[in-house]
Write a protein that holds these residues in place. Sequence first.
Motif, mmCIF file in Angstrom:
data_model
loop_
_atom_site.group_PDB
_atom_site.id
_atom_site.type_symbol
_atom_site.label_atom_id
_atom_site.label_comp_id
_atom_site.label_asym_id
_atom_site.label_seq_id
_atom_site.Cartn_x
_atom_site.Cartn_y
_atom_site.Cartn_z
ATOM 1 N N VAL A 173 -6.294 -10.122 0.751
ATOM 2 C CA VAL A 173 -6.439 -9.018 -0.206
ATOM 3 C C VAL A 173 -6.679 -7.704 0.530
ATOM 4 C CG1 VAL A 173 -7.942 -8.086 -2.010
ATOM 5 C CG2 VAL A 173 -7.216 -10.472 -2.102
ATOM 6 N N ILE A 174 -7.423 -7.761 1.630
ATOM 7 C CA ILE A 174 -7.700 -6.546 2.407
ATOM 8 C C ILE A 174 -6.405 -5.897 2.857
ATOM 9 C CG2 ILE A 174 -8.682 -5.667 4.565
ATOM 10 C CD1 ILE A 174 -10.859 -7.755 4.334
ATOM 11 N N LYS A 175 -5.458 -6.701 3.327
ATOM 12 C CA LYS A 175 -4.225 -6.149 3.877
ATOM 13 C C LYS A 175 -3.350 -5.516 2.807
ATOM 14 C CE LYS A 175 -4.002 -9.735 7.455
ATOM 15 N NZ LYS A 175 -3.219 -10.905 7.928
ATOM 16 N N ALA A 176 -3.141 -6.217 1.713
ATOM 17 C CA ALA A 176 -2.174 -5.774 0.711
ATOM 18 C C ALA A 176 -2.756 -4.786 -0.294
ATOM 19 C CB ALA A 176 -1.594 -6.981 -0.027
ATOM 20 N N ASN A 177 -4.081 -4.782 -0.449
ATOM 21 C CA ASN A 177 -4.676 -3.984 -1.527
ATOM 22 C C ASN A 177 -5.740 -3.009 -1.045
ATOM 23 O OD1 ASN A 177 -3.274 -5.155 -3.858
ATOM 24 N ND2 ASN A 177 -4.359 -7.025 -3.313
ATOM 25 N N THR A 178 -5.641 -2.571 0.201
ATOM 26 C CA THR A 178 -6.634 -1.634 0.728
ATOM 27 C C THR A 178 -6.763 -0.399 -0.144
ATOM 28 O OG1 THR A 178 -6.227 -2.366 3.008
ATOM 29 C CG2 THR A 178 -7.295 -0.246 2.717
ATOM 30 N N SER A 179 -5.627 0.219 -0.459
ATOM 31 C CA SER A 179 -5.674 1.461 -1.235
ATOM 32 C C SER A 179 -6.243 1.215 -2.627
ATOM 33 C CB SER A 179 -4.281 2.087 -1.328
ATOM 34 O OG SER A 179 -3.370 1.218 -1.965
ATOM 35 N N MET A 201 -4.218 -13.532 -4.264
ATOM 36 C CA MET A 201 -3.580 -12.230 -4.479
ATOM 37 C C MET A 201 -3.269 -12.009 -5.955
ATOM 38 S SD MET A 201 -3.060 -10.682 -1.474
ATOM 39 C CE MET A 201 -1.561 -9.740 -1.542
ATOM 40 N N GLN A 202 -2.741 -13.037 -6.619
ATOM 41 C CA GLN A 202 -2.340 -12.892 -8.018
ATOM 42 C C GLN A 202 -3.555 -12.789 -8.945
ATOM 43 O OE1 GLN A 202 0.828 -12.420 -8.387
ATOM 44 N NE2 GLN A 202 0.673 -11.989 -10.578
ATOM 45 N N LEU A 203 -4.677 -13.338 -8.505
ATOM 46 C CA LEU A 203 -5.892 -13.288 -9.310
ATOM 47 C C LEU A 203 -6.707 -12.018 -9.072
ATOM 48 C CD1 LEU A 203 -7.094 -16.999 -9.006
ATOM 49 C CD2 LEU A 203 -6.271 -15.865 -11.078
ATOM 50 N N ASN A 258 0.825 -1.206 0.000
ATOM 51 C CA ASN A 258 0.000 0.000 0.000
ATOM 52 C C ASN A 258 0.860 1.257 0.000
ATOM 53 O OD1 ASN A 258 -2.933 -0.928 0.379
ATOM 54 N ND2 ASN A 258 -1.891 -2.081 1.974
ATOM 55 N N VAL A 259 1.980 1.226 0.738
ATOM 56 C CA VAL A 259 2.885 2.375 0.777
ATOM 57 C C VAL A 259 3.510 2.596 -0.592
ATOM 58 C CG1 VAL A 259 4.969 3.325 1.859
ATOM 59 C CG2 VAL A 259 3.369 1.979 3.226
ATOM 60 N N LEU A 260 3.943 1.499 -1.214
ATOM 61 C CA LEU A 260 4.534 1.606 -2.542
ATOM 62 C C LEU A 260 3.524 2.164 -3.543
ATOM 63 C CD1 LEU A 260 6.911 1.008 -4.490
ATOM 64 C CD2 LEU A 260 5.920 -1.273 -4.810
ATOM 65 N N ALA A 261 2.296 1.636 -3.524
ATOM 66 C CA ALA A 261 1.267 2.085 -4.465
ATOM 67 C C ALA A 261 0.955 3.564 -4.268
ATOM 68 C CB ALA A 261 0.000 1.248 -4.293
ATOM 69 N N SER A 262 0.908 3.997 -3.012
ATOM 70 C CA SER A 262 0.619 5.402 -2.729
ATOM 71 C C SER A 262 1.758 6.306 -3.186
ATOM 72 C CB SER A 262 0.367 5.583 -1.230
ATOM 73 O OG SER A 262 0.080 6.920 -0.919
ATOM 74 N N MET A 292 2.282 -5.113 -9.796
ATOM 75 C CA MET A 292 1.783 -4.716 -8.483
ATOM 76 C C MET A 292 1.141 -5.908 -7.774
ATOM 77 S SD MET A 292 2.557 -1.685 -7.535
ATOM 78 C CE MET A 292 1.523 -1.759 -6.085
ATOM 79 N N ASP A 293 0.419 -6.734 -8.526
ATOM 80 C CA ASP A 293 -0.123 -7.970 -7.945
ATOM 81 C C ASP A 293 1.016 -8.843 -7.426
ATOM 82 O OD1 ASP A 293 -2.713 -7.248 -8.546
ATOM 83 O OD2 ASP A 293 -2.800 -8.398 -10.399
ATOM 84 N N MET A 294 2.100 -8.933 -8.210
ATOM 85 C CA MET A 294 3.230 -9.771 -7.833
ATOM 86 C C MET A 294 3.936 -9.234 -6.588
ATOM 87 S SD MET A 294 4.875 -12.532 -8.476
ATOM 88 C CE MET A 294 4.418 -13.011 -10.142
#
Length: 482
Positions: free
Chosen positions: A278-284, A439-441, A40-44, A65-67
């Motif tokens: 998915v909630i943890k890694a992809n919240t943003s 996560m990958q899907l 999430n930090v990286l994506a932001s 990003m999925d990876m």
Amino acid sequence: MESPKETSSLRRVRIFKQTLMFLASSWGYMAGGMSLTWPNVLASDLLTDNSTLFGTHLRLSESQMDMVGSMMFVGSLPGFLAASWLVRAIGRRRSMMVSAVPGLVGSLLIALAINTEMILVGRFLEGTSYGIMGVAVRPYIVEIADTEIRGSAVVAANFLLQIGSISVISLGVPFKWYQVSFFSCAVHASYGLLLLPFLPESPTFLAVTNKDEKAKRVLHCIRGPDVDVEAVLRDLKKQNESVNNKKSWKVLARPEILKQVLILFGVFMVSNFSGVEVIKANTSRILQSAGVSLDMEVSTVMVASVLFGGNFVMMLLLDRAGRRRCLMLSFFLLAVGYSILGAFVFLGAGLTDPHMTVEVSAIGEASSSVAYYTDAVSTPLTTWDWVPLAALMLAAFGQALGSGPIPWILSSEYFPTSIRSQAMGMCALVGSLQAFAAMQLFSPMKTVLTPAGLYWSYACTAAIGLPYTFFLIRETKGKSIG
């Protein structure tokens, strides 16, 4: 000579000592929590500046990003396999010390990364560390905790996991993504060098490996004067004698044990494909796709705080209501939360200004230096922003209340000491493969099913978890686990 009775004050002191042991052995989970939500930090950060520590620039596609999120689960696979042997061969404490090494190296690689490949390798190593901890820490805790507080004690690992998750998002506000990774390095170093060397080995591991005198000393310390240590040792050896042999991997094929392993495979699958990781890694990314224009870092901290609150409630309920009831309540809340989120996204086209959406898309296209920008730009503020945020917070609370941690807790409680590491390693291995797939899907399912369909699929899977838990999960509250 009769042993002295344990007073209430002495018991409180003893439980306090146990609590310190739970926290010290779980400290590495703080780094694990930081790793899980770090994407999430990286994506932001990529929304505003895609530079690295050394001035190079990152370009990440949706699949990359999925990876970044799922690579941690790929790395956990060799970690689980190694730990299944390590935890039995060298013990719980030393295995936890070993786990700090790949975590430290992985976090350092990410902090010094100059390209995407270094980040992915670092995430793989962080996953290896997380995998070893997953098989070593929880068995250690359930083996030193008093039976009546065992469930709450295991939640200590989840508390520190959520503290790490909140910390990494909070640190992401003033610091860059690579600077945040240096904090992960510090957590791993303090775990392996300052805390674990001073912990005792698990008494049950010492007992089944015929180190009776050491086991007695540890049992006297953590169980108190009222406990008949000789009787405890005899009971441990009796519960493990049928499976305590050098070829204990073959024991997993016994029908009664294989049945429990397969049931746990199922609960891990329902948990993973109801979107708990998915909630943890992809919240943003979830909030962005729902059109939430609130500050992404603030929103992510709010969701992470709910995860922490859910773990706190679970700690209060787990040894009272039991594992099965907490798990069923968790799946129910996940189903409701994701159903509302899917409905909002499905109906969301009518809640935003289409002209403003075109302008935002143009901004995304102009930011072509980072491929991930296009879908990451927030849509305009609407009066309905609170709905998807509240729905995701409800799902996060449900995840933390049981479906996230309880499969791990059950996999450490279902099997006796002699095969606990092997059986838990197998469950964790399959669970991580499932988490990696989920996560990958994330992006492909979002494309094929639409975001609304993706969230509804999570809700349906969580709903399946209700009868599955009711009919197949065996309660372990207050029972001896050997």
